[in-house]
Enzyme design. Structure first.
Site, PDB file in Angstrom:
ATOM      1  N   HIS A  46       0.823  -1.224   0.000  1.00 12.28           N
ATOM      2  CA  HIS A  46       0.000   0.000   0.000  1.00 12.28           C
ATOM      3  C   HIS A  46       0.850   1.265   0.000  1.00 12.28           C
ATOM      4  O   HIS A  46       0.339   2.347  -0.247  1.00 12.28           O
ATOM      5  CB  HIS A  46      -0.920   0.001   1.228  1.00 12.28           C
ATOM      6  CG  HIS A  46      -2.003  -1.028   1.135  1.00 12.28           C
ATOM      7  ND1 HIS A  46      -3.324  -0.712   0.872  1.00 12.28           N
ATOM      8  CD2 HIS A  46      -1.966  -2.379   1.241  1.00 12.28           C
ATOM      9  CE1 HIS A  46      -4.038  -1.824   0.834  1.00 12.28           C
ATOM     10  NE2 HIS A  46      -3.239  -2.850   1.050  1.00 12.28           N
ATOM     11  N   ASP A  96       3.615   9.387  -0.698  1.00 14.41           N
ATOM     12  CA  ASP A  96       2.466   8.588  -0.262  1.00 14.41           C
ATOM     13  C   ASP A  96       2.195   7.498  -1.291  1.00 14.41           C
ATOM     14  O   ASP A  96       2.311   7.756  -2.492  1.00 14.41           O
ATOM     15  CB  ASP A  96       1.221   9.493  -0.162  1.00 14.41           C
ATOM     16  CG  ASP A  96       0.341   9.106   1.013  1.00 14.41           C
ATOM     17  OD1 ASP A  96       0.334   7.914   1.377  1.00 14.41           O
ATOM     18  OD2 ASP A  96      -0.341   9.999   1.556  1.00 14.41           O
TER      19      ASP A  96
END
Ligand code: F6P
Length: 470
Positions: free
Chosen positions: A157, A365
């Site tokens: 992720h 991110d």
């Protein structure tokens, strides 16, 4: 459809509290399990004195949640130590913050072995296994060693940096090649996938069938990109309802007609919150007409607070917010509302819809689902503007946002001015493009694409077929 077994460090066991702290992984896995019945295995969130107690099973809505406790030692070495003080900073390109110790690495390996041993008791040969995130890189290897020949997929992720950064991870040669025990490794962006492929090709010198399929020992591992999405239409409905709630109405009343800018992030250095506040300060300094006319609401639930870098950052952010409020605030106006309390999904959805702009400016991110949720929550007729870091995985799909370099506070300040004065027509056009990007890659598609790729039969080269058949 074979049974799906999802494995992640955190498990969102339904508790009826509206799951106010759910991060991206939990949101994505929960949405996947709505459509595939199965098991979700992981850490219970509890730290116990000994690890004698076996895993606990909680049945809920056609799913089994199987959770295991960690000991204090596990928690310190595996979770706080190797996962969050070594892998997290390095995979987010922050070599300067990594603190390696051999003891933490062995704690990390030990917990992966423990997960494998617990899973060994419940796995069936036909199960489809989907492992999530950096806490569990060696899990497939530990399962293979226990004889599990199942299809096993892994999804990361968070970002995967280039080999030059990855090789600064002590013992990377022991850890990263363990990914080859998976059949499929999924990453958020093509950039992440290319970085891993370069590592396997150049660092491990693995032979490959094509740019993304590597041959390691007795299997092939495929690397693919699966940008994680959200439940777009459902989130939009939630936001519509929530915008009328007494909570959101109360917040709007308190603004006394001012526009709201919103930021929502877990308290983490990767989110760039201090730099974002600096950019807001610059905006107030250089675009003085906006003073008194906007309020910036930053919602930042605390996380991993027992790790030193996190508690240090907590102090730094609140000092910055205090300084800006002190310098620019008036008796009747507070420029930044800085809130550490976690809010429910529904409250956030309503606040997103009520905000004229969102500042989503992480320094790095994997994806950033706040950016996607902000877009999904808007009123298409009068939408707000997303200001998005080019270093968030979401920037690839959401390129109709105002993309910024979060390190360049001058540009972020200018983007704020542009967002707040953007004509409605431009806001609508940008929002339409962004919303389309979301619907083109909804969370359902993410899970279906991943599971489809995992179960797709592979044609093995002849020599490998001979090796596998013994
Ligand atoms: O993938 C990263 C992630 O799992 C996010 O989904 C989530 O926001 C965060 O990390 C949670 O961190 P932790 O489990 O350490 O609180």
């Amino acid at each position: 459809m074979p049974r799906l077994v999802v494995i992640s460090n955190r498990v969102a066991v339904p508790s009826g509290d509206g799951s106010s702290r759910a991060g991206g992984l939990e949101v994505a896995v929960r949405a996947t399990l709505k459509r595939h019945s199965g098991i979700w295995f992981g850490w219970s969130g509890r730290v116990s004195e000994t690890r004698e107690a076996a895993s606990q099973t909680i049945e809920h809505d056609n799913h089994s949640y199987v959770v295991t406790d960690l000991t204090e030692e596990d928690y310190q070495e595996y979770y706080n130590g190797f996962a969050n003080r070594v892998l997290w900073p390095i995979l987010h390109y922050r070599l300067d913050l990594a603190e390696f110790s051999r003891r933490d690495l062995s704690g990390y390996m030990r917990v992966n072995e423990h997960f494998a041993a617990e899973l060994h008791k419940i796995l069936r040969p036909e199960d489809m296994i989907w492992v999530h995130d950096y806490h569990l890189i060696p899990l497939a290897k530990a399962l293979r060693e226990r004889g599990h020949g199942n299809k096993i997929g892994f999804f990361l992720h968070i970002p995967l940096p280039p080999p030059d950064i990855l090789t600064a991870l002590p013992n990377h040669e022991r850890l990263i090649p363990a990914l080859c025990h998976y059949d499929l490794v999924g990453l958020q962006t093509d950039n992440d996938a290319a970085n891993l492929a370069r590592y396997l090709a150049h660092e491990c010198r693995l032979p490959s069938r094509d740019e993304r399929t590597f041959i390691a020992a007795d299997r092939t591992v495929r690397i693919e990109t699966f940008p994680v999405g959200i439940e777009t239409a459902e989130f939009n409905r939630l936001a519509r309802r929530a915008a009328r709630s007494p909570f959101v109405q109360g917040v709007l009343d308190s603004l006394a007609g001012r526009m709201m800018i919103i930021g929502v992030d877990r308290l983490d250095y990767s989110k760039g919150i201090t730099l974002r506040m600096d950019a807001f300060e610059r905006f107030l300094a250089e675009y003085a007409d906006w003073r008194g006319k906007v309020t910036y609401l930053q919602i930042t639930p605390k996380s991993r607070s027992t790790i030193q870098e996190y508690s240090q950052m907590e102090r730094e952010i609140s000092t910055t917010a205090g300084r800006i409020n002190g310098n620019y605030g008036e008796a009747s106006w507070t420029p930044i509302r800085y809130v550490n309390k976690a809010h429910s999904r529904s409250a956030l959805a309503g606040l997103y819809r009520a905000s004229r702009a969102a500042l989503v400016t992480p320094l790095r991110d994997g994806m950033n689902l706040v950016a996607k949720e902000y877009v999904a929550a808007q009123d298409a007729d009068d939408p707000g503007v997303l200001i998005l870091s080019r270093f968030a995985g979401a920037a690839v799909e959401l390129n109709a946002a105002l993309l910024v370099n979060p390190y360049d506070t001058e540009t972020v300040a200018a983007a704020l001015d542009r967002a707040l004065s953007m004509p409605r027509e431009e806001r609508r056009a940008r929002h339409e493009a962004l919303y389309q990007a979301l619907t083109a890659n909804d969370i359902k598609l993410w899970a279906d694409r991943f599971l489809g790729a995992l179960t797709r039969p592979r044609i093995l080269p002849n020599w490998l077929r001979q090796v596998s058949s013994g």
